[in-house]
Design a protein around this motif. Structure first.
Motif, PDB file in Angstrom:
ATOM      1  N   UNK A  35      20.970 -32.547 -22.372  1.00 43.06           N
ATOM      2  CA  UNK A  35      22.392 -32.905 -22.941  1.00 43.06           C
ATOM      3  C   UNK A  35      23.345 -31.677 -22.966  1.00 43.06           C
ATOM      4  N   UNK A  36      24.592 -32.005 -23.222  1.00 45.71           N
ATOM      5  CA  UNK A  36      25.585 -31.110 -23.183  1.00 45.71           C
ATOM      6  C   UNK A  36      25.591 -30.059 -21.998  1.00 45.71           C
ATOM      7  N   UNK A  47      23.055 -25.659 -21.364  1.00 47.65           N
ATOM      8  CA  UNK A  47      22.314 -27.132 -21.509  1.00 47.65           C
ATOM      9  C   UNK A  47      21.872 -26.866 -22.648  1.00 47.65           C
ATOM     10  N   UNK A  48      21.432 -28.237 -23.499  1.00 49.71           N
ATOM     11  CA  UNK A  48      20.567 -28.322 -24.572  1.00 49.71           C
ATOM     12  C   UNK A  48      19.448 -29.230 -24.174  1.00 49.71           C
ATOM     13  N   UNK A  49      18.302 -28.999 -24.818  1.00 50.84           N
ATOM     14  CA  UNK A  49      17.063 -29.796 -24.432  1.00 50.84           C
ATOM     15  C   UNK A  49      16.353 -30.476 -25.622  1.00 50.84           C
ATOM     16  N   UNK A  50      16.477 -31.767 -25.707  1.00 46.73           N
ATOM     17  CA  UNK A  50      16.273 -32.532 -27.173  1.00 46.73           C
ATOM     18  C   UNK A  50      15.198 -33.448 -26.831  1.00 46.73           C
ATOM     19  N   UNK A  59      19.907 -21.814 -21.109  1.00 46.52           N
ATOM     20  CA  UNK A  59      20.984 -21.189 -20.237  1.00 46.52           C
ATOM     21  C   UNK A  59      20.092 -20.869 -19.127  1.00 46.52           C
ATOM     22  N   UNK A  60      20.492 -21.331 -17.609  1.00 46.47           N
ATOM     23  CA  UNK A  60      20.100 -20.621 -16.565  1.00 46.47           C
ATOM     24  C   UNK A  60      21.011 -19.763 -15.878  1.00 46.47           C
ATOM     25  N   UNK A  92      21.035 -16.461 -32.659  1.00 43.23           N
ATOM     26  CA  UNK A  92      20.014 -17.645 -32.565  1.00 43.23           C
ATOM     27  C   UNK A  92      19.321 -17.502 -31.183  1.00 43.23           C
ATOM     28  N   UNK A  93      18.140 -18.194 -31.228  1.00 38.56           N
ATOM     29  CA  UNK A  93      17.254 -18.109 -30.376  1.00 38.56           C
ATOM     30  C   UNK A  93      17.509 -19.124 -29.355  1.00 38.56           C
ATOM     31  N   UNK A  94      17.455 -19.071 -27.869  1.00 42.38           N
ATOM     32  CA  UNK A  94      17.484 -19.977 -26.902  1.00 42.38           C
ATOM     33  C   UNK A  94      16.431 -20.019 -25.802  1.00 42.38           C
TER      34      UNK A  94
END
Length: 456
Positions: A35-36, A47-50, A59-60, A92-94
């Motif tokens: 998403x996003x 991107x977001x992973x949900x 991020x890539x 924030x972590x990602x």
């Protein structure tokens, strides 16, 4: 009790260090729904992973995104491999993604990665084994399905670019059981025909549809082929093991045909330009050489021995005639001049001789008179000089009563200070010498006739 106060940056840095020290978070596989999704102009993918319980930002970076063989869409269920890190500025972590694979194709994708790594380590994909693609291939083999978009696209592009190129189709099975063996057999058959180039390809599809081109049998057949191979498999985002083994990868079958078939109109245009560029200097040289040949022919015609002998004979006859006439005229003129001026010439010569004799007599008289005057003046001066010499002679001085004194060493005595009582001296007079001894000295003062004063 004093509490330690930390800055926001210190806390974020501390959390970053904690996460990085966690070995489990350095390599993770996370399943979720995209998403996003946002593709950045610089190539990064945000991107977001949900899932049902939460979400995580990811991020890539562009360096990894360029290796993707499919395009992500919002709503895709994927498995992401990567690592967890803390973004200090945002606190924030990602998830930092290294790779994506669609859910359902996970096992095939893992097999793809494993085979790719193994063949890469064996050196099959090394650039040193890649053969150059011929620039003007005329006999091209095609390994693909006999019915389908791929073969039609290749034929259409070849006909448009160069209708003189010959295509040799070996129809094969491009998917399903036995497809890789069919493709490998087609490559080997066409390789044995001595063609200029091979195209191996098919249209787009899922990873399952393209799997025959991810088999080791297909890759080895391409690698062992002695004819250069261009692959055009699937769409631009699809990359297979066969593409890595080929000498050149094209993004589609049409693009493979574009790379394989040279454009005949451009070829003719280039050859016309080259021909014109070659013909122009050649024609110019031919024209120059023709002009030189014409000039040399004219020169040879005028310089031939027969022509030169003839010209010399004419010149000799003309010179002989001119010299004869000139000499005759000179003799006639000289004879007339001698006859008319002989009397005048004789009179002039006699007058000139008389005048010369008269001038010589005058000059001789002047010379005799001048020499006599010079002799008289010289004789008078000589008498005066002789008398002066006699007055200055030492012997003359001695005859006048003067004497000359020398000491015992023969040196002239000029002062009483040069002798002492008891010294022997020699005195010269006009008729001889006197020997004596000095009994004493007395200093006298005589007048100086030149200065008019006494000297001491």
């Amino acid at each position: 009790m004093n509490a330690t106060v930390f800055s926001v940056s210190q806390i974020n840095r501390y959390m970053k260090d904690l996460v990085r020290r966690d070995v489990m978070l350095s390599s993770v596989f996370v399943r979720g729904e995209i998403s996003n999704l946002k593709y950045h102009p610089r190539g990064h993918i945000y991107f977001s992973l949900k899932d049902a319980g939460g979400s995580i930002s990811g991020i890539m970076f562009a360096s990894e995104a360029r290796k993707m063989n499919f395009r992500l869409r919002d709503g895709d269920t994927v498995i992401v491999s990567g690592y967890i890190d803390v973004y200090e500025e945002g606190g924030r972590y990602q998830l930092y993604a290294r790779d994506f694979r669609r859910e359902g194709a996970g096992e095939l994708y893992e097999k793809f990665l494993a085979l790719k790594q193994r063949l890469l380590e064996s050196g099959m994909f090394d650039e040193r084994y890649k053969m150059p693609i011929p620039k003007y291939a005329m006999r091209i083999g095609v390994v693909t399905a006999s019915s389908g978009a791929a073969v039609r696209d290749i034929e259409r592009v070849a006909a448009r670019r160069n209708p003189y190129v010959q295509l040799y189709l070996y129809p094969v099975q491009v998917q399903g059981k036995g497809a890789s063996a069919s493709i490998a057999e087609g490559i080997r058959i066409l390789d044995g025909m001595g063609l200029d180039l091979l195209i191996v390809g098919r249209g787009g599809g899922s990873i399952e549809d393209l799997w025959a081109f991810n088999e080791e049998e297909t890759a080895r057949a391409i690698f062992q082929c002695t004819t250069p191979v261009i692959t055009g498999i699937g769409h631009e985002t699809d990359t297979t093991i066969a593409d890595y083994a080929a000498d050149l990868r094209a993004p589609t079958p049409s693009a493979a045909a574009e790379s394989a078939v040279f454009e005949i109109r451009s070829f003719f245009d280039r050859t016309d330009r080259y021909s014109a560029r070659l013909r122009s200097p050649v024609e110019q040289k031919i024209r120059v050489y023709r002009e030189m040949l014409q000039r040399y022919s004219n020169v040879m015609r005028y310089k031939s021995p027969e022509r030169q002998i003839s010209d010399l004979r004419l010149q000799a006859a003309e010179l002989e005639e001119r010299m004869t006439g000139a000499l005759t005229e000179k003799i006639r003129s000289a004879k007339e001049l001698l006859d008319s001026d002989e009397t005048l010439l004789r009179e002039d010569m006699e007058n000139a001789l008389r005048n010369a004799v008269g001038r010589l007599d005058v000059l001789a008289g002047r010379l005799d008179s001048g020499m006599k005057e010079i002799y008289a003046a010289t004789d008078k001066r000589l008498v005066i000089l002789i008398e002066k010499m006699r007055g200055l002679s030492p012997l003359g001085r001695l005859r006048q009563g003067f004497s000359f004194t020398e000491d015992s060493r023969g040196k002239p005595v000029r002062s009483i200070e040069e002798v002492a009582p008891g010294d022997t001296v020699t005195v010269y007079v006009s008729d001889g010498r006197l020997y004596g001894r000095v009994d004493g000295t007395e200093k006298k003062i005589f007048p100086d006739p030149e200065k008019g004063k006494h000297r001491g």
